[in-house]
Scaffold this motif. Sequence first.
Motif, PDB file in Angstrom:
ATOM      1  N   ARG A 362      16.609  67.290  69.899  1.00 18.83           N
ATOM      2  CA  ARG A 362      17.015  67.232  68.494  1.00 18.83           C
ATOM      3  C   ARG A 362      17.169  68.642  67.923  1.00 18.83           C
ATOM      4  N   ALA A 363      16.224  69.518  68.238  1.00 15.18           N
ATOM      5  CA  ALA A 363      16.317  70.898  67.761  1.00 15.18           C
ATOM      6  C   ALA A 363      17.535  71.592  68.373  1.00 15.18           C
ATOM      7  N   LEU A 364      17.781  71.351  69.656  1.00 17.34           N
ATOM      8  CA  LEU A 364      18.925  71.974  70.325  1.00 17.34           C
ATOM      9  C   LEU A 364      20.240  71.527  69.696  1.00 17.34           C
ATOM     10  N   TYR A 365      20.365  70.230  69.421  1.00 11.20           N
ATOM     11  CA  TYR A 365      21.600  69.728  68.825  1.00 11.20           C
ATOM     12  C   TYR A 365      21.792  70.251  67.400  1.00 11.20           C
ATOM     13  N   ARG A 366      20.696  70.407  66.659  1.00 12.07           N
ATOM     14  CA  ARG A 366      20.840  70.932  65.297  1.00 12.07           C
ATOM     15  C   ARG A 366      21.315  72.381  65.318  1.00 12.07           C
ATOM     16  N   VAL A 367      20.786  73.172  66.226  1.00 10.60           N
ATOM     17  CA  VAL A 367      21.267  74.550  66.358  1.00 10.60           C
ATOM     18  C   VAL A 367      22.733  74.554  66.788  1.00 10.60           C
ATOM     19  N   GLN A 368      23.077  73.669  67.726  1.00  9.91           N
ATOM     20  CA  GLN A 368      24.467  73.562  68.179  1.00  9.91           C
ATOM     21  C   GLN A 368      25.383  73.183  67.018  1.00  9.91           C
ATOM     22  N   LEU A 369      24.933  72.262  66.177  1.00 11.58           N
ATOM     23  CA  LEU A 369      25.732  71.850  65.025  1.00 11.58           C
ATOM     24  C   LEU A 369      25.926  73.014  64.055  1.00 11.58           C
ATOM     25  N   ALA A 370      24.861  73.766  63.800  1.00 11.88           N
ATOM     26  CA  ALA A 370      24.972  74.921  62.901  1.00 11.88           C
ATOM     27  C   ALA A 370      25.928  75.964  63.474  1.00 11.88           C
ATOM     28  N   GLU A 371      25.896  76.180  64.780  1.00 11.81           N
ATOM     29  CA  GLU A 371      26.823  77.123  65.422  1.00 11.81           C
ATOM     30  C   GLU A 371      28.270  76.695  65.206  1.00 11.81           C
ATOM     31  N   LEU A 372      28.522  75.408  65.368  1.00 10.97           N
ATOM     32  CA  LEU A 372      29.894  74.900  65.199  1.00 10.97           C
ATOM     33  C   LEU A 372      30.349  74.994  63.749  1.00 10.97           C
ATOM     34  N   GLN A 373      29.457  74.702  62.817  1.00  9.25           N
ATOM     35  CA  GLN A 373      29.801  74.815  61.399  1.00  9.25           C
ATOM     36  C   GLN A 373      30.068  76.270  61.027  1.00  9.25           C
ATOM     37  N   LEU A 374      29.293  77.175  61.595  1.00  4.07           N
ATOM     38  CA  LEU A 374      29.501  78.599  61.344  1.00  4.07           C
ATOM     39  C   LEU A 374      30.838  79.057  61.921  1.00  4.07           C
ATOM     40  N   ALA A 375      31.201  78.556  63.105  1.00  8.51           N
ATOM     41  CA  ALA A 375      32.479  78.928  63.731  1.00  8.51           C
ATOM     42  C   ALA A 375      33.669  78.493  62.886  1.00  8.51           C
ATOM     43  N   GLN A 376      33.462  77.435  62.079  1.00 12.08           N
ATOM     44  CA  GLN A 376      34.531  76.950  61.196  1.00 12.08           C
ATOM     45  C   GLN A 376      34.395  77.498  59.772  1.00 12.08           C
ATOM     46  N   HIS A 377      33.489  78.493  59.597  1.00 15.10           N
ATOM     47  CA  HIS A 377      33.253  79.155  58.303  1.00 15.10           C
ATOM     48  C   HIS A 377      32.690  78.207  57.247  1.00 15.10           C
ATOM     49  N   HIS A 379      29.694  77.843  55.905  1.00 13.05           N
ATOM     50  CA  HIS A 379      28.398  78.506  55.855  1.00 13.05           C
ATOM     51  C   HIS A 379      27.332  77.672  55.139  1.00 13.05           C
ATOM     52  N   GLU A 380      27.706  77.025  54.064  1.00 14.87           N
ATOM     53  CA  GLU A 380      26.722  76.227  53.333  1.00 14.87           C
ATOM     54  C   GLU A 380      26.237  75.048  54.175  1.00 14.87           C
ATOM     55  N   GLN A 381      27.151  74.424  54.890  1.00 13.36           N
ATOM     56  CA  GLN A 381      26.755  73.311  55.753  1.00 13.36           C
ATOM     57  C   GLN A 381      25.832  73.795  56.869  1.00 13.36           C
ATOM     58  N   ALA A 382      26.151  74.954  57.454  1.00 13.03           N
ATOM     59  CA  ALA A 382      25.312  75.503  58.526  1.00 13.03           C
ATOM     60  C   ALA A 382      23.908  75.802  58.006  1.00 13.03           C
ATOM     61  N   ALA A 383      23.828  76.355  56.801  1.00 11.25           N
ATOM     62  CA  ALA A 383      22.516  76.653  56.214  1.00 11.25           C
ATOM     63  C   ALA A 383      21.729  75.366  55.976  1.00 11.25           C
ATOM     64  N   ALA A 384      22.400  74.322  55.491  1.00 11.09           N
ATOM     65  CA  ALA A 384      21.733  73.041  55.256  1.00 11.09           C
ATOM     66  C   ALA A 384      21.265  72.420  56.571  1.00 11.09           C
ATOM     67  N   THR A 385      22.056  72.579  57.636  1.00  9.41           N
ATOM     68  CA  THR A 385      21.670  72.059  58.947  1.00  9.41           C
ATOM     69  C   THR A 385      20.404  72.734  59.448  1.00  9.41           C
ATOM     70  N   LEU A 386      20.337  74.057  59.286  1.00  5.64           N
ATOM     71  CA  LEU A 386      19.147  74.787  59.724  1.00  5.64           C
ATOM     72  C   LEU A 386      17.933  74.436  58.870  1.00  5.64           C
ATOM     73  N   ALA A 387      18.160  74.150  57.589  1.00  9.17           N
ATOM     74  CA  ALA A 387      17.039  73.802  56.701  1.00  9.17           C
ATOM     75  C   ALA A 387      16.369  72.511  57.150  1.00  9.17           C
ATOM     76  N   ALA A 388      17.126  71.634  57.801  1.00  7.58           N
ATOM     77  CA  ALA A 388      16.568  70.359  58.264  1.00  7.58           C
ATOM     78  C   ALA A 388      15.963  70.459  59.664  1.00  7.58           C
ATOM     79  N   LEU A 389      15.993  71.662  60.241  1.00  5.02           N
ATOM     80  CA  LEU A 389      15.522  71.850  61.610  1.00  5.02           C
ATOM     81  C   LEU A 389      13.999  71.922  61.652  1.00  5.02           C
ATOM     82  N   ASP A 390      13.404  71.159  62.554  1.00  3.66           N
ATOM     83  CA  ASP A 390      11.950  71.149  62.730  1.00  3.66           C
ATOM     84  C   ASP A 390      11.624  71.735  64.098  1.00  3.66           C
TER      85      ASP A 390
END
Length: 413
Positions: A362-377, A379-390
């Motif tokens: 779950r942690a790996l996929y959340r980081v992967q999701l944030a990376e993909l959101q960042l690649a598409q610029h 940024h707010e979505q990527a930050a929200a994804t990381l905020a939910a990371l445990d």
Amino acid sequence: MDPVPNRQLAELMRELDFTQATLAEAVNEALAELFGPDCPRRCSDRTVRYWLSGTVRWPWVQYLLALEHLFGRPAPAIGFVPRGKASANLPPPPRRPPLAPKEAEVQVLRRQFMTASTTATLALALGIDETPHRGRLSMSDVERVRRQTARLDAHFFAIGGGPLLAAATAFIDRLTTALDTCRYGDRVEQALHSAICSLYASAGWAAHDSGNTATAARLHAASLHSALQAADPSAVARAWSNLALQARIEGRHREAVRLTRTALDHRQVQKDPHLAALLHSRLAIGQATTADRTGAARSLLAAERAYDRATSPPPSWLAFLNEAEVSGLAAIAHTALGHYAQAEASTVQALHLLPGPMRRQRALYRVQLAELQLAQHHHEQAAATLAALDTASLDSRRITTRLTAVQHALATT
């Protein structure tokens, strides 16, 4: 109709050395952990007997969530049968209220203590010191080794590599000593080589997760050597697959494709849909990385078809391979092809399908999701994804390195 005994639950209890009474106790502890100390904890050995006999085929939802938490797999893979499609979709356990400052401090200190002592605790729990080093070995000794390896794999799926490397290599040392000093027949020797092969593979993954690439490569090569000595086609295919992944990590992408095809050529792979799904998924990633778009698309389809053929639970080392993992691996292939939106959708699907107890994935996929959101610029979505990371209790340098990179990129944009 007479009840159908739950053989999958019985096998899991045997692998993890649970009696009916100790499983009931563990379920009650998991209920308190998931739902808080006020949750009713009425599981008893009689409750467990009802599950084992098949008298109760789909237990109370809270019991199911606790069992998923304990065994690290969804309820159907523990042998329980949903009453219908609606009942099969278990709700997530409620979020616990925030800890009071003093309680939070105690929890942090407890985590620090657990991290420091995990290697020794694992060695003790696995019974490494009990591995025979003289006398005659039997198949019951080999079965005990297999159960201990399954425990080690379950620990990896829950929190990552961390102290597993030291525990696994110590176990391997004990077993290779047993090969040199004990007496055994041909069948036991072959089975023992197969068990050592599995341990080498698990140790290789632990080394990879800890960021130790050179050690991972050496362990995966040793795994292939043991698999060949065991004359175990499934183990040989697994070893080739891990060597292919190692080649991809080191940037040797065409070699990774060749090695994965070598693994797929084994006849045993065609009989094992879980292994075939894993290999086709990894082949798709290699083909995508080498710009073979058509080949990658075909391999992704082959992976889905192979997984759809699976009708029984996978072996313990492949317990991570579920619908979520197939989607997560597809996301990596789409990323290599530059299809970021499709990769993001596949990663979101992976997170949605992932069983609750698999915290590392779950942690790996959340980081992967944030990376993909960042690649598409985004940024707010990527930050929200990381905020939910445990990341509490996780021990994976591979994940923390990627997480740090994403956090740095967000801080500098």
